[in-house]
Design a protein around this motif. Structure first.
Motif, PDB file in Angstrom:
ATOM      1  N   TYR A 197      51.925 -22.728-111.767  1.00 43.98           N
ATOM      2  CA  TYR A 197      52.026 -23.044-113.189  1.00 43.98           C
ATOM      3  C   TYR A 197      50.639 -23.870-113.736  1.00 43.98           C
ATOM      4  O   TYR A 197      51.021 -24.903-114.419  1.00 43.98           O
ATOM      5  CB  TYR A 197      53.497 -23.602-113.654  1.00 43.98           C
ATOM      6  N   LEU A 243      59.708 -27.888-107.416  1.00 44.51           N
ATOM      7  CA  LEU A 243      59.885 -27.610-106.204  1.00 44.51           C
ATOM      8  C   LEU A 243      59.105 -26.174-105.602  1.00 44.51           C
ATOM      9  O   LEU A 243      59.266 -25.342-106.615  1.00 44.51           O
ATOM     10  CB  LEU A 243      61.261 -27.725-105.492  1.00 44.51           C
ATOM     11  N   ASN A 244      58.421 -26.226-104.786  1.00 44.43           N
ATOM     12  CA  ASN A 244      57.775 -24.919-104.315  1.00 44.43           C
ATOM     13  C   ASN A 244      58.045 -24.225-102.951  1.00 44.43           C
ATOM     14  O   ASN A 244      57.315 -24.719-102.131  1.00 44.43           O
ATOM     15  CB  ASN A 244      56.437 -25.150-104.806  1.00 44.43           C
ATOM     16  N   GLY A 245      58.897 -23.455-102.951  1.00 45.98           N
ATOM     17  CA  GLY A 245      59.353 -23.121-101.543  1.00 45.98           C
ATOM     18  C   GLY A 245      58.382 -22.106-101.150  1.00 45.98           C
ATOM     19  O   GLY A 245      58.366 -21.758 -99.832  1.00 45.98           O
ATOM     20  N   PHE A 246      57.748 -21.441-101.714  1.00 44.07           N
ATOM     21  CA  PHE A 246      56.826 -20.292-101.558  1.00 44.07           C
ATOM     22  C   PHE A 246      55.447 -21.065-100.719  1.00 44.07           C
ATOM     23  O   PHE A 246      55.191 -20.581 -99.784  1.00 44.07           O
ATOM     24  CB  PHE A 246      55.898 -19.694-102.648  1.00 44.07           C
ATOM     25  N   VAL A 299      71.167 -28.406-117.774  1.00 41.17           N
ATOM     26  CA  VAL A 299      70.940 -27.066-117.285  1.00 41.17           C
ATOM     27  C   VAL A 299      72.446 -26.551-117.086  1.00 41.17           C
ATOM     28  O   VAL A 299      73.381 -27.667-116.801  1.00 41.17           O
ATOM     29  CB  VAL A 299      70.267 -26.920-116.070  1.00 41.17           C
ATOM     30  N   ARG A 301      75.169 -25.100-114.873  1.00 39.61           N
ATOM     31  CA  ARG A 301      75.533 -24.851-113.446  1.00 39.61           C
ATOM     32  C   ARG A 301      76.968 -24.344-113.175  1.00 39.61           C
ATOM     33  O   ARG A 301      78.036 -24.808-113.591  1.00 39.61           O
ATOM     34  CB  ARG A 301      75.190 -26.185-112.582  1.00 39.61           C
TER      35      ARG A 301
END
Ligand code: FMN
Length: 188
Positions: free
Chosen positions: A95, A135-138, A178, A180
């Motif tokens: 991003y 967060l970036n799991g990729f 958000v 949930r």
């Protein structure tokens, strides 16, 4: 960034090993280099996972019960969209974030727990300071499964990257919390 890292440093670690190591990338050219390496690595790794997810015995064993569904219905279309945006110069992997943070340490479960806790302390500290995080799991996937990415990051062979995130000043302000699902709790 120093204040954010302090929050990680003070986070408890299992048996107080303090074995967490951080990588912070702020050089835009280095971030671009990492993006160019990570995207194809993630696409290749997901391609392999999708193939595995179509073989029920292997899928349950290697990916877990729900993986076949998740890989085919959620991850694959999401990844295709991310790749298409990224090809058009709209960076849906990082991003356009000006900073990336990863945590790595020994491959033990205990260290995975400590590293994730520390990164999330940094995440919360960042928010407190007006810095947004994602967060970036990729990136975690590529850092652990693609030897080229792991080497580029300088993560030692005996270490695993346990968590990663992008950081930057937010473009948007959220006016409400958000939505949930209710928490699934068993009180015993
Ligand atoms: C373990 C983990 C990995 C994630 N990896 C990514 C990622 O690679 N890219 C991304 O854009 N968001 C990633 N996220 C963010 C989630 O997609 C996001 O938190 C979720 O969709 C809920 O959205 P919200 O946080 O805006 O409520 C990750 C979140 C977690 C907890």
């Amino acid at each position: 960034m120093d204040k954010i890292l302090e929050a990680g440093r003070y986070t408890p670690t299992g048996t107080n090993t303090q074995g967490i190591e951080y990588i912070v990338i702020t050089d835009p050219n280095k971030i671009a280099e990492l993006r160019e390496m990570t995207m194809p690595a993630v696409i290749r790794l997901f391609g392999m996972a999708v193939r595995v997810s179509k073989i029920p015995v292997l899928s349950d064993f290697l990916l877990g019960d729900q993986a076949a569904d998740n890989f085919q219905k959620i991850y694959t279309p999401a990844l295709k969209a991310i790749d298409a945006y990224t090809q058009r110069g709209d960076d849906r992997l990082f991003y356009h974030a000006p900073a990336i943070m990863l945590v790595h340490g020994e491959k033990l479960d205990d260290m995975a727990f400590s590293c994730s806790a520390a990164l999330f302390s940094c995440y919360l500290m960042a928010h407190t300071l007006g810095v947004g995080c994602c967060l970036n799991g990729f990136l975690v996937l590529a850092a652990n499964r693609d030897p080229k990415v792991k080497k580029w990051l300088g993560i030692p062979r005996q270490h695993k990257c346990h968590a990663a995130m992008t950081l930057g000043y937010q473009d948007v302000k959220y006016n409400h919390l958000v939505k949930r699902n209710p928490a699934r709790v068993r009180w015993i």
